[in-house]
Scaffold this motif. Structure first.
Motif, mmCIF file in Angstrom:
data_model
loop_
_atom_site.group_PDB
_atom_site.id
_atom_site.type_symbol
_atom_site.label_atom_id
_atom_site.label_comp_id
_atom_site.label_asym_id
_atom_site.label_seq_id
_atom_site.Cartn_x
_atom_site.Cartn_y
_atom_site.Cartn_z
ATOM 1 N N ASP A 58 1.815 11.033 4.601
ATOM 2 C CA ASP A 58 1.847 12.493 4.785
ATOM 3 C C ASP A 58 0.691 12.979 5.657
ATOM 4 O O ASP A 58 0.021 13.953 5.323
ATOM 5 C CB ASP A 58 1.837 13.212 3.435
ATOM 6 N N ASP A 59 0.423 12.272 6.748
ATOM 7 C CA ASP A 59 -0.630 12.618 7.707
ATOM 8 C C ASP A 59 -2.041 12.555 7.135
ATOM 9 O O ASP A 59 -2.968 13.099 7.715
ATOM 10 C CB ASP A 59 -0.389 13.997 8.333
ATOM 11 N N ARG A 60 -2.225 11.931 5.998
ATOM 12 C CA ARG A 60 -3.559 11.765 5.416
ATOM 13 C C ARG A 60 -3.819 10.286 5.197
ATOM 14 O O ARG A 60 -2.909 9.504 4.937
ATOM 15 C CB ARG A 60 -3.682 12.490 4.071
ATOM 16 N N THR A 61 -5.080 9.910 5.269
ATOM 17 C CA THR A 61 -5.450 8.533 4.996
ATOM 18 C C THR A 61 -5.706 8.406 3.494
ATOM 19 O O THR A 61 -6.399 9.240 2.903
ATOM 20 C CB THR A 61 -6.710 8.144 5.789
ATOM 21 N N THR A 62 -5.119 7.389 2.889
ATOM 22 C CA THR A 62 -5.306 7.158 1.459
ATOM 23 C C THR A 62 -5.804 5.737 1.232
ATOM 24 O O THR A 62 -5.598 4.855 2.073
ATOM 25 C CB THR A 62 -3.994 7.360 0.668
ATOM 26 N N VAL A 63 -6.465 5.545 0.086
ATOM 27 C CA VAL A 63 -6.939 4.222 -0.281
ATOM 28 C C VAL A 63 -6.980 4.135 -1.802
ATOM 29 O O VAL A 63 -7.327 5.103 -2.481
ATOM 30 C CB VAL A 63 -8.324 3.905 0.341
ATOM 31 N N GLN A 64 -6.582 2.995 -2.320
ATOM 32 C CA GLN A 64 -6.609 2.793 -3.765
ATOM 33 C C GLN A 64 -8.039 2.443 -4.195
ATOM 34 O O GLN A 64 -8.708 1.619 -3.570
ATOM 35 C CB GLN A 64 -5.652 1.679 -4.181
ATOM 36 N N VAL A 65 -8.496 3.103 -5.275
ATOM 37 C CA VAL A 65 -9.821 2.886 -5.844
ATOM 38 C C VAL A 65 -9.625 2.146 -7.167
ATOM 39 O O VAL A 65 -8.832 2.576 -8.007
ATOM 40 C CB VAL A 65 -10.540 4.233 -6.080
ATOM 41 N N ILE A 66 -10.349 1.050 -7.345
ATOM 42 C CA ILE A 66 -10.233 0.245 -8.564
ATOM 43 C C ILE A 66 -11.611 0.176 -9.213
ATOM 44 O O ILE A 66 -12.580 -0.286 -8.591
ATOM 45 C CB ILE A 66 -9.733 -1.181 -8.253
ATOM 46 N N ALA A 67 -11.704 0.672 -10.456
ATOM 47 C CA ALA A 67 -12.970 0.683 -11.182
ATOM 48 C C ALA A 67 -12.876 -0.251 -12.385
ATOM 49 O O ALA A 67 -11.945 -0.143 -13.186
ATOM 50 C CB ALA A 67 -13.297 2.099 -11.639
ATOM 51 N N ALA A 68 -13.832 -1.161 -12.497
ATOM 52 C CA ALA A 68 -13.868 -2.112 -13.606
ATOM 53 C C ALA A 68 -14.905 -1.653 -14.634
ATOM 54 O O ALA A 68 -16.071 -1.442 -14.296
ATOM 55 C CB ALA A 68 -14.225 -3.502 -13.092
ATOM 56 N N ASN A 69 -14.471 -1.490 -15.863
ATOM 57 C CA ASN A 69 -15.352 -1.049 -16.947
ATOM 58 C C ASN A 69 -15.837 -2.269 -17.733
ATOM 59 O O ASN A 69 -15.102 -2.845 -18.527
ATOM 60 C CB ASN A 69 -14.615 -0.077 -17.864
ATOM 61 N N SER A 70 -17.085 -2.625 -17.512
ATOM 62 C CA SER A 70 -17.659 -3.797 -18.189
ATOM 63 C C SER A 70 -18.402 -3.412 -19.472
ATOM 64 O O SER A 70 -19.043 -4.260 -20.079
ATOM 65 C CB SER A 70 -18.601 -4.535 -17.238
ATOM 66 N N THR A 71 -18.317 -2.163 -19.877
ATOM 67 C CA THR A 71 -19.002 -1.727 -21.101
ATOM 68 C C THR A 71 -18.116 -1.971 -22.316
ATOM 69 O O THR A 71 -16.972 -2.401 -22.193
ATOM 70 C CB THR A 71 -19.377 -0.230 -21.021
#
Length: 189
Positions: A116-129
């Motif tokens: 949709d005319d926008r740049t997107t990127v998947q964000v992956i967060a790892a919770n080690s707590t």
């Protein structure tokens, strides 16, 4: 013979001026229509009328080039203001998080794509707590040379202990060219 030499000399100046004007038109990208109008002068036109037409065309090109440069400068100023505003907002959002921990090393990014005319990127967060945490992540969008094009904050909410969560970062505006992404800051809270 002297009369012939004089005519050739007089004919040379309009040709040089016309050639210079045509070159100027071609370089400014006005295209074939503008070139055809000037190049279509008949052999019956006087030297002064050919020179006058060339001068007029050159003035017109100059005005159009000035207007285009002014428009580009205005667009660049607006884009720069929008980028400064987005960057400031991103900083405020992250600075407002109380009791957060630096989690930049716990966050990764996928490959940037365009939707949709926008740049997107998947964000992956790892919770080690050992408890559920959320992550606020600043994603910077840059060009190939590293110049900042846009910045956003995305939240990866309620990631269970020992697990990973995902979210999608989306640029604020359309970005052109090859866009790279990087995690600038990440806060776990």
């Amino acid at each position: 013979m002297a009369g012939t030499r004089a005519r050739r000399t007089k004919g040379a100046a309009p040709t040089a001026v016309t050639t210079a004007a045509l070159t100027g038109l071609a370089l400014t990208g006005l295209g074939l229509a503008a070139l055809t109008g000037l190049a279509g002068c008949s052999g019956n036109d006087s030297a002064s009328s050919t020179v006058s037409e060339a001068e007029s065309a050159a003035r017109s090109v100059g005005k159009e080039a000035t207007a285009a440069a002014s428009s580009l400068a205005s667009e660049a100023s607006e884009a720069s203001s929008a980028l400064a505003s987005a960057t400031a907002e991103v900083g405020r959002k992250l600075d407002d998080i109380k009791g957060g921990a630096n989690a930049k090393g716990s966050v990764g990014l996928g490959e940037p794509t365009t939707a949709d005319d926008r740049t997107t990127v998947q964000v992956i967060a790892a919770n080690s707590t050992d408890s559920t945490k959320s992550f606020a992540v600043q994603v910077d969008f840059t060009d190939q040379s590293g110049k900042l094009l846009d910045a956003v904050v995305v939240t990866v909410s309620d990631v269970p202990a020992g697990d990973s969560g995902k979210a999608t970062a989306r640029s604020n505006r359309q970005l052109t060219g090859k866009v790279r992404t990087e995690v600038a800051r990440a806060v776990r809270y």
